[in-house]
Design a protein around this motif. Structure first.
Motif, PDB file in Angstrom:
ATOM      1  N   LEU A 537       0.830  -1.209   0.000  1.00  0.00           N
ATOM      2  CA  LEU A 537       0.000   0.000   0.000  1.00  0.00           C
ATOM      3  C   LEU A 537       0.864   1.259   0.000  1.00  0.00           C
ATOM      4  O   LEU A 537       0.548   2.250  -0.664  1.00  0.00           O
ATOM      5  CB  LEU A 537      -0.928  -0.020   1.213  1.00  0.00           C
ATOM      6  N   TRP A 538       1.980   1.211   0.727  1.00  0.00           N
ATOM      7  CA  TRP A 538       2.871   2.379   0.797  1.00  0.00           C
ATOM      8  C   TRP A 538       3.453   2.688  -0.575  1.00  0.00           C
ATOM      9  O   TRP A 538       3.492   3.836  -0.997  1.00  0.00           O
ATOM     10  CB  TRP A 538       3.991   2.097   1.796  1.00  0.00           C
ATOM     11  N   PHE A 539       3.912   1.671  -1.269  1.00  0.00           N
ATOM     12  CA  PHE A 539       4.505   1.882  -2.595  1.00  0.00           C
ATOM     13  C   PHE A 539       3.463   2.377  -3.593  1.00  0.00           C
ATOM     14  O   PHE A 539       3.762   3.197  -4.459  1.00  0.00           O
ATOM     15  CB  PHE A 539       5.163   0.597  -3.105  1.00  0.00           C
ATOM     16  N   GLU A 540       2.236   1.865  -3.467  1.00  0.00           N
ATOM     17  CA  GLU A 540       1.204   2.321  -4.395  1.00  0.00           C
ATOM     18  C   GLU A 540       0.874   3.783  -4.137  1.00  0.00           C
ATOM     19  O   GLU A 540       0.725   4.572  -5.071  1.00  0.00           O
ATOM     20  CB  GLU A 540      -0.055   1.460  -4.255  1.00  0.00           C
ATOM     21  N   ARG A 545       4.739   1.839  -8.760  1.00  0.00           N
ATOM     22  CA  ARG A 545       3.842   0.741  -9.110  1.00  0.00           C
ATOM     23  C   ARG A 545       4.193   0.187 -10.478  1.00  0.00           C
ATOM     24  O   ARG A 545       4.903   0.812 -11.249  1.00  0.00           O
ATOM     25  CB  ARG A 545       2.402   1.244  -9.108  1.00  0.00           C
ATOM     26  N   HIS A 546       3.649  -0.977 -10.756  1.00  0.00           N
ATOM     27  CA  HIS A 546       3.838  -1.623 -12.049  1.00  0.00           C
ATOM     28  C   HIS A 546       2.524  -1.515 -12.811  1.00  0.00           C
ATOM     29  O   HIS A 546       1.527  -2.137 -12.443  1.00  0.00           O
ATOM     30  CB  HIS A 546       4.227  -3.088 -11.845  1.00  0.00           C
ATOM     31  N   THR A 547       2.506  -0.724 -13.868  1.00  0.00           N
ATOM     32  CA  THR A 547       1.259  -0.448 -14.577  1.00  0.00           C
ATOM     33  C   THR A 547       1.057  -1.325 -15.805  1.00  0.00           C
ATOM     34  O   THR A 547      -0.004  -1.272 -16.423  1.00  0.00           O
ATOM     35  CB  THR A 547       1.234   1.025 -15.013  1.00  0.00           C
ATOM     36  N   ALA A 548       2.058  -2.126 -16.152  1.00  0.00           N
ATOM     37  CA  ALA A 548       1.957  -2.947 -17.365  1.00  0.00           C
ATOM     38  C   ALA A 548       1.218  -4.251 -17.078  1.00  0.00           C
ATOM     39  O   ALA A 548       0.877  -4.575 -15.939  1.00  0.00           O
ATOM     40  CB  ALA A 548       3.344  -3.226 -17.918  1.00  0.00           C
ATOM     41  N   VAL A 549       0.990  -4.992 -18.132  1.00  0.00           N
ATOM     42  CA  VAL A 549       0.307  -6.273 -18.038  1.00  0.00           C
ATOM     43  C   VAL A 549       1.210  -7.295 -17.344  1.00  0.00           C
ATOM     44  O   VAL A 549       2.433  -7.303 -17.532  1.00  0.00           O
ATOM     45  CB  VAL A 549      -0.078  -6.774 -19.444  1.00  0.00           C
ATOM     46  N   THR A 550       0.619  -8.161 -16.525  1.00  0.00           N
ATOM     47  CA  THR A 550       1.348  -9.277 -15.923  1.00  0.00           C
ATOM     48  C   THR A 550       0.633 -10.583 -16.266  1.00  0.00           C
ATOM     49  O   THR A 550      -0.508 -10.581 -16.736  1.00  0.00           O
ATOM     50  CB  THR A 550       1.474  -9.127 -14.396  1.00  0.00           C
ATOM     51  N   SER A 630      -5.915  -1.669  -9.130  1.00  0.00           N
ATOM     52  CA  SER A 630      -5.011  -2.181  -8.109  1.00  0.00           C
ATOM     53  C   SER A 630      -3.704  -2.532  -8.817  1.00  0.00           C
ATOM     54  O   SER A 630      -3.662  -3.445  -9.642  1.00  0.00           O
ATOM     55  CB  SER A 630      -5.590  -3.421  -7.422  1.00  0.00           C
ATOM     56  N   TYR A 631      -2.662  -1.778  -8.517  1.00  0.00           N
ATOM     57  CA  TYR A 631      -1.386  -1.982  -9.199  1.00  0.00           C
ATOM     58  C   TYR A 631      -0.492  -2.911  -8.376  1.00  0.00           C
ATOM     59  O   TYR A 631      -0.385  -2.760  -7.160  1.00  0.00           O
ATOM     60  CB  TYR A 631      -0.664  -0.656  -9.393  1.00  0.00           C
ATOM     61  N   PRO A 632       0.164  -3.859  -9.021  1.00  0.00           N
ATOM     62  CA  PRO A 632       1.115  -4.695  -8.286  1.00  0.00           C
ATOM     63  C   PRO A 632       2.436  -3.966  -8.084  1.00  0.00           C
ATOM     64  O   PRO A 632       2.710  -2.972  -8.748  1.00  0.00           O
ATOM     65  CB  PRO A 632       1.295  -5.908  -9.204  1.00  0.00           C
ATOM     66  N   LYS A 633       3.238  -4.466  -7.170  1.00  0.00           N
ATOM     67  CA  LYS A 633       4.604  -3.980  -6.995  1.00  0.00           C
ATOM     68  C   LYS A 633       5.521  -4.947  -7.724  1.00  0.00           C
ATOM     69  O   LYS A 633       5.459  -6.148  -7.531  1.00  0.00           O
ATOM     70  CB  LYS A 633       4.987  -3.922  -5.521  1.00  0.00           C
ATOM     71  N   HIS A 634       6.348  -4.382  -8.597  1.00  0.00           N
ATOM     72  CA  HIS A 634       7.262  -5.202  -9.395  1.00  0.00           C
ATOM     73  C   HIS A 634       8.586  -5.341  -8.661  1.00  0.00           C
ATOM     74  O   HIS A 634       9.185  -4.367  -8.246  1.00  0.00           O
ATOM     75  CB  HIS A 634       7.490  -4.551 -10.761  1.00  0.00           C
ATOM     76  N   MET A 635       9.042  -6.587  -8.508  1.00  0.00           N
ATOM     77  CA  MET A 635      10.308  -6.864  -7.843  1.00  0.00           C
ATOM     78  C   MET A 635      11.305  -7.369  -8.873  1.00  0.00           C
ATOM     79  O   MET A 635      10.980  -8.247  -9.667  1.00  0.00           O
ATOM     80  CB  MET A 635      10.126  -7.942  -6.767  1.00  0.00           C
TER      81      MET A 635
END
Length: 817
Positions: A537-540, A545-550, A630-635
């Motif tokens: 939540l903090w990173f978003e 954030r990662h806005t591309a397709v996963t 809802s954006y994921p966090k990319h690692m």
């Protein structure tokens, strides 16, 4: 010490862990360095210089004891130390003031070479191996083009090429029995000498007369010198690693190095490279990024335009550019499993900016390539004879770890360090488990990694996410335990009574005795899971954030999968809007992850590769929703085919489209996994949209009476507590409004009498939540939110409406003013 005594092998040190020492000597096997059991030995190293400078001994001994420094090296997670030395040191005494003998009495009366012996003995007692590096000829700071650029001094009648070969032969004999001295780095940063002019080349093959002619013209063949040195070392000491570094200007790739040195040095050869933000490929212009103004900027651009210097240095490259250049220069050796590459120097200062940004990109690439390294340097304080302080060092001024941690060490630990375990000769399942720990972090390593990151919020949260994503086996194990406990207990556990993963129920009374021992394990991980959710939540909120397709390949039971497809098709046929709406009461929704954090891959090719290898029957394609994303966090995880994107717990997935295909239709790279008679199998592609709609979910579940008494308030409180500070007021307002609406709906449905106590609780919790929302918003200067919270509170029966409205008006006037 006489020359004859130097040539005599010294005895290994006492007090060394025999189990640890049993894995030496090391060898090479394809791209890896391996131990005696054939398992990979990770050279996670650091440089400890000083013996190559005018003091002739490693740095820090004038400040701290040798024992303390070696213990520090081990505690930081390093497994190897690169020890630079000069040829002059081999025949020199210790310089006055370079050792505090009150802290190092065992070093008194020793020569510089004997002090080096003690350093390597002490490191070994702390389970750290040593690699000797011939850094300079003379005891002085290693700089640019100078008399230390070649492996001999062309202006000296003593420090000749022959003397260089004799010195290495002596060291090979000396450390023949010290298996923890695992390798010899033949020469550091080979470069040209301006006067008398001598220039190193890599000829490798060719007639001897050509080599002699070039030598007469001032061009010396580093390939020939490295080959001759290696041969002599293998005769004197046949079981050491031999590190051969490339020339550093121009900084070319390693395309011809392996052909010159293999197969003669098979199982021994390691190729060494150095990288900094200020150097680069080819004919690079050092520190070009500092030429940013006036004539310096103009001259830099002109020289690069004329192709006198390379277009970009490493620090000026993007992640993809840097990765491509490194792959072309030496990464191909790893990809083709030719021989190990050791990045034996790289480093930066801790201050944010150009250098640290490059360092973070570079370390991420090291992790993806899974390459061994040696950070430059351990040392702190004044450079001996080099001018100024050492800005790249990792320790405090007293040569102990920094109490607040170090961001560079955090990045190295997160991307690369594999915590060592005591090697044992294992077979069967035990050997497989030991191999598992060679590529996964132990609990001690994870705890140490977290401690190192506690001084910086960004690094702490990033580390928490990385550990969770990288070590996802913990989550899978806990979920499996939870399912077993749930089945054994046989009773329904409240959704508000969840354990560590969010899916695992807490241990209820009457738990079967067989499961009791694992209860502390689950409970101890609950804070980690809370930290992961807070980090996402903090990173978003920070717009990281990662806005591309996963993508995520899945293997689902055919019966359940067919039911899902049938219900989706039925919804489409009934005219129900599926793709266009974000309302939870319309369309078709999925909750992925089984109550845990759902993860996916950012690379389509990797997802298809995993699907092929595991013969999955579903490929989920995930796009952020347009209205409530809802954006994921990319690692940036090392290796391939890893889940490198992670969604927060409150993410739901709305189905946009379902299509049928066959596996071979997904093959865009000609994967070998799709070859053969069984290469075609049915695959369902499910395209979904990731949606953040926590309050809407709570409202819907409450309206359907699918929440237990008190669960709505508990869930909303958890959601509020996990909010970033700048969003706390907004979340409290939203939670108060949900509770207020829930109470109103229960009244409207005529169930007030049956659940009057719960309605009263909702109203009381709503008043408290809205009052705290107004208070928090006013403190944060969010006056519009404060006004809305006070007006919402005034509408709740039992509130002091007049007071709330007057306060709301006052806040509104302050906002307008």
């Amino acid at each position: 010490m006489t020359a004859g005594m130097k040539d005599m092998p010294i005895e290994p040190a006492s007090g060394i862990d025999p189990d640890w020492a049993a894995q030496f000597p090391l060898a090479t096997k394809g791209r890896h360095v391996v131990n005696q059991q054939g398992r990979r030995f990770h050279l996670r190293g650091i440089n400890w210089y000083g013996a190559s400078d005018h003091n002739h001994v490693v740095g820090g001994l004038n400040i701290q004891s040798l024992e303390t420094i070696c213990k520090t090296v081990q505690s930081l997670g390093f497994t190897a130390v690169r020890l630079p030395f000069s040829n002059e040191m081999l025949r020199s005494s210790v310089r006055d003031g370079s050792i505090d003998f009150s802290k190092n009495p065992q070093l008194k009366g020793l020569t510089a070479l004997e002090v080096l012996d003690e350093v390597m003995h002490c490191l070994a007692r702390h389970r750290v191996v040593s690699i000797l590096n011939n850094h300079t000829t003379h005891g002085e700071w290693c700089g640019g083009p100078d008399r230390n650029g070649l492996w001999f001094d062309p202006s000296s009648s003593f420090y000749t090429e022959e003397q260089w070969l004799q010195d290495w032969t002596m060291l090979g004999r000396r450390y023949r029995h010290c298996s923890y001295v695992v390798g010899f780095d033949l020469r550091n940063e080979v470069r040209f000498c301006p006067w008398p002019f001598r220039y190193p080349i890599w000829l490798g093959t060719g007639p001897r007369i050509l080599r002699q002619l070039l030598r007469w013209l001032g061009f010396h063949d580093w390939a020939d010198a490295a080959q001759r040195c290696a041969r002599q070392l293998l005769q004197a000491c046949p079981d050491k690693l031999l590190v051969v570094e490339r020339r550093i200007w121009p900084m070319r790739g390693l395309r011809s190095y392996e052909t010159s040195l293999l197969p003669e040095l098979q199982n021994r050869l390691v190729l060494g490279v150095h990288h900094y933000s200020w150097n680069g490929p080819g004919r690079y212009l050092p520190f070009a990024h500092l030429r940013r103004e006036g004539w310096q900027l103009v001259s830099r651009n002109l020289l690069r335009f004329m192709r006198i210097f390379s277009h970009k240095n490493y620090g000026e490259m993007s992640d993809s550019e840097l990765s491509g250049v490194l792959s072309e220069q030496w990464g191909w050796l790893l990809e083709r499993d030719v021989c190990p590459v050791w990045v034996s120097e790289f480093g930066t200062g801790p201050a944010p900016g150009f250098d640290l940004d490059w360092f973070q990109r570079f370390v991420g690439i090291l992790g993806r390539f899974e390459v061994d390294f040696a950070y430059w340097p351990l040392n702190v304080g004044a450079k001996p004879g080099g001018g100024g302080d050492e800005g790249y060092g990792m320790l405090s001024k007293d040569w102990t770890p920094k109490p607040e941690g170090d961001i560079r060490l955090n990045l190295l630990l997160v991307r690369n360090t594999v915590a060592g375990r005591r090697p044992r000769v294992l077979t069967g399942a035990e050997a497989a488990l030991e191999d598992f720990w060679q590529t996964h972090l132990t609990a001690d390593a994870m705890a140490n990694t977290m401690r190192q990151a506690t001084s910086d919020t960004f690094q702490l949260l990033l580390t928490a996410l990385w550990l969770y994503t990288r070590e996802a086996w913990l989550r899978h194990l806990l979920d499996a335990l939870a399912a077993a406990v749930y089945g054994a207990h046989g009773t329904r556990v409240s959704e508000g009574n969840r354990g560590a993963t969010g899916a695992a129920p807490e241990w209820p009374l009457g738990l079967p005795a067989d499961f009791a021992p694992v209860a502390p394990f689950v409970e101890s991980l609950a804070p980690c899971m809370q930290l992961v959710q807070a980090a996402l939540l903090w990173f978003e909120e920070a717009n990281i954030r990662h806005t591309a397709v996963t993508y995520r390949p899945l293997q689902l039971p055919m019966l359940g999968l067919q039911k899902l497809v049938d219900r989706y098709v039925a919804a489409r046929k009934s005219g129900e809007p599926v793709q266009e709406t974000g309302r939870l009461d319309l369309g078709y929704w999925l909750s992925l992850g089984g109550g845990s954090f759902f993860s996916s891959l950012s690379s389509r090719s990797m997802a298809i590769s995993r699907l092929a290898k595991t013969r999955c029957n579903v490929l989920v394609i995930i796009r952020p929703d347009e209205t409530s994303p809802s954006y994921p966090k990319h690692m940036s995880l090392r290796g391939s085919n890893v889940d490198d994107s992670i969604f927060s717990l409150d993410t739901l997935f709305r189905i946009g489209r379902i299509t049928r295909t066959v596996s071979s239709e997904l093959d865009v790279d000609g994967s070998a996994h799709f070859a053969g008679p069984r290469a075609r199998w049915p695959v369902i592609i499910i395209e979904v949209y990731s949606v953040s709609c926590f309050t809407e979910v709570m409202e819907l579940l409450q309206s359907r009476q699918q929440l237990h008494p008190g669960e709505l308030a508990a869930k909303l409180e958890e959601w509020v507590v996990s909010a970033p500070p700048d969003r706390e007021a907004d979340r409290r307002l939203a939670a108060g409004q949900v509770l207020q609406k829930a109470a109103a709906d229960m009244k409207g449905n005529g169930i007030l009498k049956a659940k009057s106590a719960e309605v009263d609780t909702f109203m009381q919790k709503s008043r408290q939540m809205l009052s705290k929302a107004a208070e928090t918003a006013i403190a944060a200067g969010q006056l519009e939110t404060a006004t809305e919270a006070l007006l919402a509170k005034a509408r709740i029966p039992g509130s002091n409406k007049e007071k709330d409205c007057m306060q709301a008006a006052a806040v509104h006037r302050a906002e307008v003013a």
